[in-house]
Design an enzyme around this catalytic site. Sequence first.
Site, mmCIF file in Angstrom:
data_model
loop_
_atom_site.group_PDB
_atom_site.id
_atom_site.type_symbol
_atom_site.label_atom_id
_atom_site.label_comp_id
_atom_site.label_asym_id
_atom_site.label_seq_id
_atom_site.Cartn_x
_atom_site.Cartn_y
_atom_site.Cartn_z
ATOM 1 N N ALA A 1 7.826 -21.812 -3.517
ATOM 2 C CA ALA A 1 8.262 -20.431 -3.741
ATOM 3 C C ALA A 1 9.772 -20.245 -3.647
ATOM 4 C CB ALA A 1 7.551 -19.513 -2.745
ATOM 5 N N CYS B 1 -0.619 -19.594 -0.753
ATOM 6 C CA CYS B 1 -1.490 -18.582 -0.143
ATOM 7 C C CYS B 1 -2.890 -18.586 -0.758
ATOM 8 C CB CYS B 1 -0.863 -17.194 -0.274
ATOM 9 S SG CYS B 1 0.692 -17.005 0.635
#
Length: 450
Positions: A10, A42
Amino acid sequence: MQMVVIGGTAAGLSAAAKARRLDRKMEIDVFEATSYVSYGSCGLPYFVGGCIAQPEELVSLTVEELREKRGIAAHTRHRVLAIDRDGKAVKVLALDSGRESWQRYDRLGLATGASPVMLPIPGADGPGVCTLRTVEDGIRLKQLAGKAKHVVVIGGGFIGLELSEQLALRGLEVALVEAQPRLLPAFPEKYAGMAAGELARHGVALHTGAKAAAILRDEKNQVIGLRLADGRQLPAELVVMAAGVRPNTLLARDCGLALGSTGGILVDERQQTTDPAIWACGDCVEMRHLLTQKPCWFPLGTTANKQGRVAGENAAGGQARFPGVLGSQVTKVFDLYLAATGLSLEQALSQGFEAQAVSITKSDRASYYPGGGENHLTLVFRRKDGRLLGAQGAGSATVPGRIDLLAAAITWGASVSQLGELDLVYSPPVAPVYDPILIAASQAAKQVSG
């Protein structure tokens, strides 16, 4: 101009992509130690549970797409071993070939993330014990879960809760072990109890106030259970360590960059480290809390992406700023949604705020309209003027959206009285005429001393 980014998820890829947009001529190399880049970590619990079928579904951009569409050279299975700040170069190990080389840089981005905490208990080293941080972790855990009947998850944080849900939905007998007296300390005790009840309703055996003492193995070194500190034994063929994470700061520390009081890399609001040629972002860095103005550490994907964009823009000559965080977070435990932003009442009081809290329960639709669910909302506010300091919610799928609105209100310094004046939508299938937020704000305003 040469930019090197260490870490290809990310924060790192957000930094690389932003730098590329601002400087089309910059050469950008990203080094990632795992086999995957640009993936949504996630989503890993839901891959393990089977909700997401293939690991590639978690990937936004492949190495080839990064090169062809973004002009970014991403190198998977390349681990950075050291940073030479004086020579402006990083030492890189190609894991497949074993070859070491030096890559020079003009600008360096550190997005080294965080690592799972491995409890130092007997039996933890060996087969049948997993963590969940990378795609490879997810693939391994999913394979082992397919062969197990009993699993113990150690740690009742969001990852532990989500994994317990997904493994139970796969048909495994799940035991969740949490060392603290209750789940979710950042939430009101009532909401933690709701989460515990939801776990029990779906067959997950919850053990709070319980510490793992040893992983039990048979003569073939296979996991057969977990022994707790009080002597109880839980059957298991698989144990998952979900006892938290810590920032990966070894490279930063070894090359002399300053670390903050929380253990993360020290950066300013431009994400610049104590070396003017190095920026850092994501789970490896310390950040600032918007309410307390004190250092904090929240390893969240939303924060990592935002910090990455700031770091990348500034590495390319920009002047972006990252203001700080509220620690907004959300999870789902079977049919129960839990979300929070800002400070809990206990946190606010410990930080010196003269704080108070109110809690309400209200349907998320008109009471006569079928299919509605309850919203339990807690507002934390400053007693003297009603300034909103935090909010927690539990209940139906509409809770996260209301917490998002409250996060915006906290960010802009709104009071509970101002919150009660919001012109919110109403339609029986969507929301009641008096939204749960308005009800909570009205109750809170009555408690403001002014």
